[in-house]
Design a protein around this motif. Sequence first.
Motif, mmCIF file in Angstrom:
data_model
loop_
_atom_site.group_PDB
_atom_site.id
_atom_site.type_symbol
_atom_site.label_atom_id
_atom_site.label_comp_id
_atom_site.label_asym_id
_atom_site.label_seq_id
_atom_site.Cartn_x
_atom_site.Cartn_y
_atom_site.Cartn_z
ATOM 1 N N ILE A 94 0.851 -1.184 0.000
ATOM 2 C CA ILE A 94 0.000 0.000 0.000
ATOM 3 C C ILE A 94 0.889 1.237 0.000
ATOM 4 C CG2 ILE A 94 -1.720 1.292 1.300
ATOM 5 C CD1 ILE A 94 -2.783 -1.323 2.317
ATOM 6 N N GLN A 95 0.797 2.010 -1.076
ATOM 7 C CA GLN A 95 1.562 3.246 -1.128
ATOM 8 C C GLN A 95 0.727 4.314 -1.811
ATOM 9 O OE1 GLN A 95 4.977 1.646 -3.131
ATOM 10 N NE2 GLN A 95 4.266 2.297 -5.140
ATOM 11 N N GLU A 96 0.989 5.563 -1.463
ATOM 12 C CA GLU A 96 0.238 6.678 -2.030
ATOM 13 C C GLU A 96 0.315 6.657 -3.546
ATOM 14 O OE1 GLU A 96 0.850 10.606 -0.417
ATOM 15 O OE2 GLU A 96 1.075 9.781 1.592
ATOM 16 N N GLY A 97 -0.838 6.895 -4.176
ATOM 17 C CA GLY A 97 -0.892 6.949 -5.631
ATOM 18 C C GLY A 97 -1.217 5.615 -6.280
ATOM 19 N N ALA A 98 -1.106 4.521 -5.514
ATOM 20 C CA ALA A 98 -1.415 3.199 -6.082
ATOM 21 C C ALA A 98 -2.917 3.100 -6.335
ATOM 22 C CB ALA A 98 -0.973 2.103 -5.122
ATOM 23 N N PRO A 111 -12.225 0.808 -9.008
ATOM 24 C CA PRO A 111 -10.867 1.222 -8.669
ATOM 25 C C PRO A 111 -10.862 2.277 -7.565
ATOM 26 C CG PRO A 111 -11.568 2.269 -10.714
ATOM 27 C CD PRO A 111 -12.680 1.348 -10.276
ATOM 28 N N GLY A 112 -9.887 2.169 -6.695
ATOM 29 C CA GLY A 112 -9.699 3.161 -5.638
ATOM 30 C C GLY A 112 -8.238 3.586 -5.616
ATOM 31 N N ILE A 113 -8.020 4.876 -5.421
ATOM 32 C CA ILE A 113 -6.653 5.412 -5.389
ATOM 33 C C ILE A 113 -6.255 5.625 -3.932
ATOM 34 C CG2 ILE A 113 -5.147 7.314 -6.106
ATOM 35 C CD1 ILE A 113 -7.262 7.890 -8.325
ATOM 36 N N ILE A 114 -5.099 5.095 -3.559
ATOM 37 C CA ILE A 114 -4.593 5.300 -2.203
ATOM 38 C C ILE A 114 -4.092 6.744 -2.116
ATOM 39 C CG2 ILE A 114 -2.951 4.542 -0.428
ATOM 40 C CD1 ILE A 114 -5.004 2.363 -1.292
ATOM 41 N N ARG A 115 -4.739 7.544 -1.273
ATOM 42 C CA ARG A 115 -4.355 8.956 -1.134
ATOM 43 C C ARG A 115 -3.361 9.168 0.002
ATOM 44 N NH1 ARG A 115 -5.056 11.027 -5.916
ATOM 45 N NH2 ARG A 115 -7.192 10.971 -6.627
ATOM 46 N N SER A 121 -4.376 3.554 9.321
ATOM 47 C CA SER A 121 -5.453 4.178 8.563
ATOM 48 C C SER A 121 -5.020 4.426 7.121
ATOM 49 C CB SER A 121 -5.859 5.510 9.213
ATOM 50 O OG SER A 121 -6.864 6.130 8.446
ATOM 51 N N VAL A 122 -5.829 3.933 6.182
ATOM 52 C CA VAL A 122 -5.545 4.097 4.760
ATOM 53 C C VAL A 122 -6.698 4.906 4.152
ATOM 54 C CG1 VAL A 122 -5.145 2.895 2.570
ATOM 55 C CG2 VAL A 122 -4.376 1.860 4.722
ATOM 56 N N THR A 123 -6.367 6.018 3.497
ATOM 57 C CA THR A 123 -7.384 6.842 2.850
ATOM 58 C C THR A 123 -7.470 6.432 1.385
ATOM 59 O OG1 THR A 123 -6.892 8.659 4.356
ATOM 60 C CG2 THR A 123 -8.119 9.211 2.349
ATOM 61 N N VAL A 124 -8.679 6.008 0.974
ATOM 62 C CA VAL A 124 -8.911 5.535 -0.392
ATOM 63 C C VAL A 124 -9.932 6.445 -1.072
ATOM 64 C CG1 VAL A 124 -9.576 3.566 -1.819
ATOM 65 C CG2 VAL A 124 -8.491 3.172 0.396
ATOM 66 N N HIS A 128 -13.510 9.071 -9.790
ATOM 67 C CA HIS A 128 -12.824 8.741 -11.040
ATOM 68 C C HIS A 128 -11.442 9.392 -11.009
ATOM 69 C CE1 HIS A 128 -11.776 8.709 -15.276
ATOM 70 N NE2 HIS A 128 -12.701 7.784 -15.455
ATOM 71 N N PRO A 129 -10.397 8.705 -11.486
ATOM 72 C CA PRO A 129 -9.042 9.276 -11.427
ATOM 73 C C PRO A 129 -8.919 10.631 -12.134
ATOM 74 C CG PRO A 129 -8.939 6.957 -12.014
ATOM 75 C CD PRO A 129 -10.392 7.334 -11.994
ATOM 76 N N LEU A 130 -9.805 10.929 -13.082
ATOM 77 C CA LEU A 130 -9.715 12.197 -13.808
ATOM 78 C C LEU A 130 -10.715 13.239 -13.311
ATOM 79 C CD1 LEU A 130 -9.232 10.836 -17.433
ATOM 80 C CD2 LEU A 130 -7.502 11.618 -15.818
ATOM 81 N N VAL A 131 -11.348 12.964 -12.178
ATOM 82 C CA VAL A 131 -12.310 13.910 -11.642
ATOM 83 C C VAL A 131 -11.603 15.247 -11.371
ATOM 84 C CG1 VAL A 131 -12.085 13.437 -9.164
ATOM 85 C CG2 VAL A 131 -14.318 13.983 -10.101
#
Length: 151
Positions: A94-98, A111-115, A121-124, A128-131
Amino acid sequence: MSQTIIGPDSEVIMHFDLKLEDGSAADSTRVNNKPAKLVMGDGSLTPNFEACLLGLEKGQKKSFTLHAEEAFGKANPDNIHHMDRSRFGADIEIQEGAILAFSQPDGSEIPGIIRSVAGDSVTVDFNHPLVGQTVIFDVEIIDVKPAKREA
């Protein structure tokens, strides 16, 4: 022989490139040289993307710039979730941007982007990635057919 023009029920085969304002590629059918096939109104594209295609003809190339509200909309804070690290398999890095696929109750995946990752605690982000992005939609219409109607 007249050319077929894209209408509200047309079946369309096209190549497209989706780019961000800085010119970076976001998506393209040319990468694998597999054109996209869709029937207008089938939900493959948002109404604003479909509106760009209406009236285009076979063989035509065109570029459209869609602002965030016209393309993928604005980020919805309800689509950002905080999850416990234990919900992820131990073998998942788990890394940011994955971008990870998350199973839905109906069996589909989203799909969820790790923020961010802070301790357990992991923020997902499930937006949409282009929102929130202005995108350039370059299309090349390969073929247009009238949609097949079920009898």
